[in-house]
Scaffold this active site. Structure first.
Site, PDB file in Angstrom:
ATOM      1  N   PHE A 126     -37.401  18.578   1.371  1.00  0.00           N
ATOM      2  CA  PHE A 126     -36.664  19.817   1.591  1.00  0.00           C
ATOM      3  C   PHE A 126     -35.978  20.187   0.280  1.00  0.00           C
ATOM      4  O   PHE A 126     -35.390  19.326  -0.374  1.00  0.00           O
ATOM      5  CB  PHE A 126     -35.628  19.610   2.702  1.00  0.00           C
ATOM      6  CG  PHE A 126     -34.967  20.875   3.146  1.00  0.00           C
ATOM      7  CD1 PHE A 126     -35.646  21.766   3.967  1.00  0.00           C
ATOM      8  CD2 PHE A 126     -33.688  21.186   2.749  1.00  0.00           C
ATOM      9  CE1 PHE A 126     -35.057  22.944   4.384  1.00  0.00           C
ATOM     10  CE2 PHE A 126     -33.076  22.357   3.157  1.00  0.00           C
ATOM     11  CZ  PHE A 126     -33.763  23.249   3.976  1.00  0.00           C
ATOM     12  N   ASP A 195     -33.294  10.534   4.115  1.00  0.00           N
ATOM     13  CA  ASP A 195     -32.863  11.755   4.793  1.00  0.00           C
ATOM     14  C   ASP A 195     -33.513  11.759   6.178  1.00  0.00           C
ATOM     15  O   ASP A 195     -34.740  11.820   6.291  1.00  0.00           O
ATOM     16  CB  ASP A 195     -33.289  12.983   3.979  1.00  0.00           C
ATOM     17  CG  ASP A 195     -32.815  14.295   4.575  1.00  0.00           C
ATOM     18  OD1 ASP A 195     -32.672  14.381   5.809  1.00  0.00           O
ATOM     19  OD2 ASP A 195     -32.621  15.265   3.811  1.00  0.00           O
ATOM     20  N   TYR A 220     -27.666  19.165  14.013  1.00  0.00           N
ATOM     21  CA  TYR A 220     -27.932  20.395  14.778  1.00  0.00           C
ATOM     22  C   TYR A 220     -29.388  20.549  15.180  1.00  0.00           C
ATOM     23  O   TYR A 220     -29.753  21.527  15.811  1.00  0.00           O
ATOM     24  CB  TYR A 220     -27.483  21.634  13.991  1.00  0.00           C
ATOM     25  CG  TYR A 220     -27.925  21.695  12.544  1.00  0.00           C
ATOM     26  CD1 TYR A 220     -29.217  22.050  12.194  1.00  0.00           C
ATOM     27  CD2 TYR A 220     -27.024  21.394  11.530  1.00  0.00           C
ATOM     28  CE1 TYR A 220     -29.603  22.098  10.865  1.00  0.00           C
ATOM     29  CE2 TYR A 220     -27.397  21.448  10.204  1.00  0.00           C
ATOM     30  CZ  TYR A 220     -28.689  21.807   9.871  1.00  0.00           C
ATOM     31  OH  TYR A 220     -29.070  21.856   8.551  1.00  0.00           O
ATOM     32  N   LYS A 221     -30.237  19.560  14.876  1.00  0.00           N
ATOM     33  CA  LYS A 221     -31.637  19.627  15.288  1.00  0.00           C
ATOM     34  C   LYS A 221     -31.804  18.844  16.598  1.00  0.00           C
ATOM     35  O   LYS A 221     -31.407  19.300  17.657  1.00  0.00           O
ATOM     36  CB  LYS A 221     -32.534  19.103  14.175  1.00  0.00           C
ATOM     37  CG  LYS A 221     -32.410  19.894  12.859  1.00  0.00           C
ATOM     38  CD  LYS A 221     -33.355  19.375  11.800  1.00  0.00           C
ATOM     39  CE  LYS A 221     -33.080  19.966  10.422  1.00  0.00           C
ATOM     40  NZ  LYS A 221     -33.298  21.411  10.339  1.00  0.00           N
ATOM     41  N   ARG A 371     -44.775  26.499  12.769  1.00  0.00           N
ATOM     42  CA  ARG A 371     -44.141  25.210  13.000  1.00  0.00           C
ATOM     43  C   ARG A 371     -43.579  25.172  14.419  1.00  0.00           C
ATOM     44  O   ARG A 371     -42.829  26.056  14.824  1.00  0.00           O
ATOM     45  CB  ARG A 371     -43.033  24.985  11.971  1.00  0.00           C
ATOM     46  CG  ARG A 371     -42.698  23.548  11.708  1.00  0.00           C
ATOM     47  CD  ARG A 371     -41.701  23.427  10.573  1.00  0.00           C
ATOM     48  NE  ARG A 371     -40.442  24.073  10.899  1.00  0.00           N
ATOM     49  CZ  ARG A 371     -39.254  23.663  10.460  1.00  0.00           C
ATOM     50  NH1 ARG A 371     -39.174  22.605   9.664  1.00  0.00           N
ATOM     51  NH2 ARG A 371     -38.146  24.295  10.783  1.00  0.00           N
TER      52      ARG A 371
END
Length: 396
Positions: A126, A195, A220-221, A371
C-alpha cells in the site's frame, strides 16, 4: 431457481456463523467492501451515545478514571490480541496505521543498530507504507530497497536492518508467507515488521507463534471499528524494553502526570502511545469488538468460512460471467489467499459503478481491478451468488 442459488441456500442454512449477521446494521444491498470499511455493529450506536451523554456529558473529566478512558488503549489492545495470535500486554491501540508504521520502522532501525543501513520494503505495498519507509530512511540515514515479497529472502544480508511487509496484498488479495518471511528476516539478523490491515479479523496471523517483532494494523476493515477508527501497534514482549519510539509523548512517559522535562518511557506496550487518545472512536471500536465474544465466533471459524465464500464466488463467476471477460488476480491456493477476490476487467470503473447501482457494493482499484471483500461475520453464500449473477448480467 438456479443450481448455484439452491446450493447457496443450503450453505447458508448450514453456516454456523450465519446468526452473527444479525449483530450488524445491514439492508438488502450485497456489501462486499468490508475490506475498506466494515459494516456497523448494532452495539455501537448505543455505546457511543452512553459515552457522549453520560461519560462525557455527566461525568466529564472523571471518566478518565471512572469510565476507564485512560486504560482504553491497552485494554482494547488486549481484546484485539487473540485475533492476531498475541498474548496480552503487547498491543496498544491509538493513532493511525501510517503513524504506527513510522513508529515501528524507526524503532526497528534503532533496534538493528549501526552497520545495517538498508530497509527492505514490499514493492507492491500500500503506497503509504512505502512513503513512510522512505521518510524513515532519510531521517535515519538508511536507504530503502523495494522488492516483491517473493524476492525478499534473496536480498537479505548483513546490511538489512528492517523488513516491512504487508500480510495480504491490498489489490490482489494474495496472502504472503508470514512465518517463512519472518524466519528469513531473523536469519539475516533483521527486524520483521508486518502490516496486518487486510488480514486481522479475517484469518489467523500467529504473531507470537511465528516470532514477529513488530506489527501494525487498522481496525476499520474486518474489525468493523468504524471510519477512521484507531489503529494498533504490536511490540513483541521480548523487545519492549528496546522499543525506542521516534514519537515520545506524554502518554508514553513512565510518569505521564509528573510533567518532567526529561523523557522516561513507560514499561511494556504503553511506550507505543503518544498523545491523548481519541476516546470517541476508540470506545466505538471497543463496542464493535463485542461481536467476537459470541459462542463459536473464532478466527478459525471465520477463516474457514472466508475460504468457502471466496471459493464459491470464484465458482459462480466462472458460471455466470462470459469466458475471457474477467481474469482473477487472486490465487486459487488457500494458503495464498486472503479474504478478497480481485478481478481484472478492462472497463472496471464503469462496471463497479453499475454494480453498485444494482445493489452489489465492491470497489474499484485503478486501472482495471474489481475488488470484492468477504467479511464472514455478515456475508452469506446467497450474497455471493447474487453478486456473481449480477456481474455476469452486466458483462454478457
Amino acid at each position: 431457481m438456479s443450481e448455484l442459488a439452491l446450493r447457496a441456500e443450503k450453505l447458508d442454512a448450514a453456516d454456523e456463523l450465519a446468526g452473527v449477521r444479525a449483530q450488524f446494521v445491514l439492508d438488502d444491498v450485497v456489501y462486499l467492501d468490508g475490506n475498506s470499511l466494515g459494516a456497523l455493529p448494532v452495539a455501537v450506536p448505543g455505546r457511543v451515545e452512553d459515552v457522549v451523554r453520560r461519560q462525557w456529558g455527566e461525568l466529564r473529566i472523571r471518566s478518565w478514571d471512572e469510565s476507564g478512558w485512560w486504560t482504553a488503549p491497552e485494554r482494547i489492545g488486549d481484546r484485539i490480541a487473540p485475533l492476531v495470535g498475541a498474548a496480552a500486554g503487547q498491543i496498544v491501540v491509538g493513532d493511525s496505521t501510517s503513524v504506527n508504521v513510522f513508529k515501528a520502522v524507526v524503532a526497528a532501525v534503532r533496534m538493528a543498530g549501526p552497520g545495517r543501513d538498508e530497509i527492505v520494503v514490499d514493492a507492491t505495498t500500500f503506497p503509504t507504507d512505502g512513503y513512510i519507509a522512505e521518510s524513515a530512511a532519510r531521517m535515519t540515514g538508511r536507504t530503502v530497497r523495494p522488492v516483491t515479497p517473493a524476492e525478499v529472502p534473496g536480498v537479505l544480508g548483513d546490511r538489512t536492518a528492517v523488513v516491512l511487509l504487508n500480510h495480504v496484498d491490498y489489490r490482489t488479495g494474495r496472502l504472503h508467507d508470514l512465518p517463512a518471511l519472518t524466519a528469513a528476516a531473523h536469519a539475516a539478523g533483521a527486524v520483521a515488521v508486518w502490516d496486518l490491515c487486510h488480514s486481522a479479523g479475517a484469518l489467523p496471523v500467529g504473531l507470537d507463534e511465528h516470532g514477529v517483532d513488530l506489527a501494525v494494523g487498522c481496525t476499520y476493515k474486518y474489525l468493523n471499528g468504524g471510519p477512521g477508527s484507531p489503529a494498533y501497534l504490536y511490540v513483541r514482549a521480548g523487545l519492549q524494553s528496546r522499543f525506542d519510539s521516534p514519537l515520545p509523548g506524554w502518554n508514553s512517559h513512565a510518569e505521564p502526570f509528573g510533567m518532567r522535562s526529561a523523557y522516561e518511557p513507560a514499561p511494556g506496550a504503553p511506550r507505543g502511545r503518544v498523545g491523548t487518545p481519541d476516546i470517541l472512536s476508540m470506545l466505538a471500536l471497543e463496542a464493535a469488538l463485542d461481536v467476537w465474544d459470541g459462542d463459536g465466533v473464532s478466527i478459525g471459524a471465520v477463516r474457514a468460512k472466508s475460504l468457502a465464500l471466496t471459493d464459491f464466488f470464484l465458482e459462480c463467476v466462472a458460471a455466470y460471467v462470459p469466458a475471457g471477460r474477467v481474469e482473477s488476480l487472486t490465487p486459487l491456493a488457500h494458503a495464498e489467499r486472503g479474504s478478497q477476490v480481485a478481478l481484472r476487467c478492462p472497463d472496471a470503473g464503469d462496471v463497479m459503478r453499475r454494480l453498485i447501482e444494482r445493489g452489489v457494493v465492491g470497489d474499484f482499484r485503478h486501472p482495471d481491478v474489481l475488488r470484492f471483500g468477504f467479511t464472514p461475520l455478515y456475508v452469506g453464500f446467497a450474497d455471493v451468488e447474487r453478486a456473481a449473477r449480477v456481474l455476469g448480467g452486466l458483462l454478457t
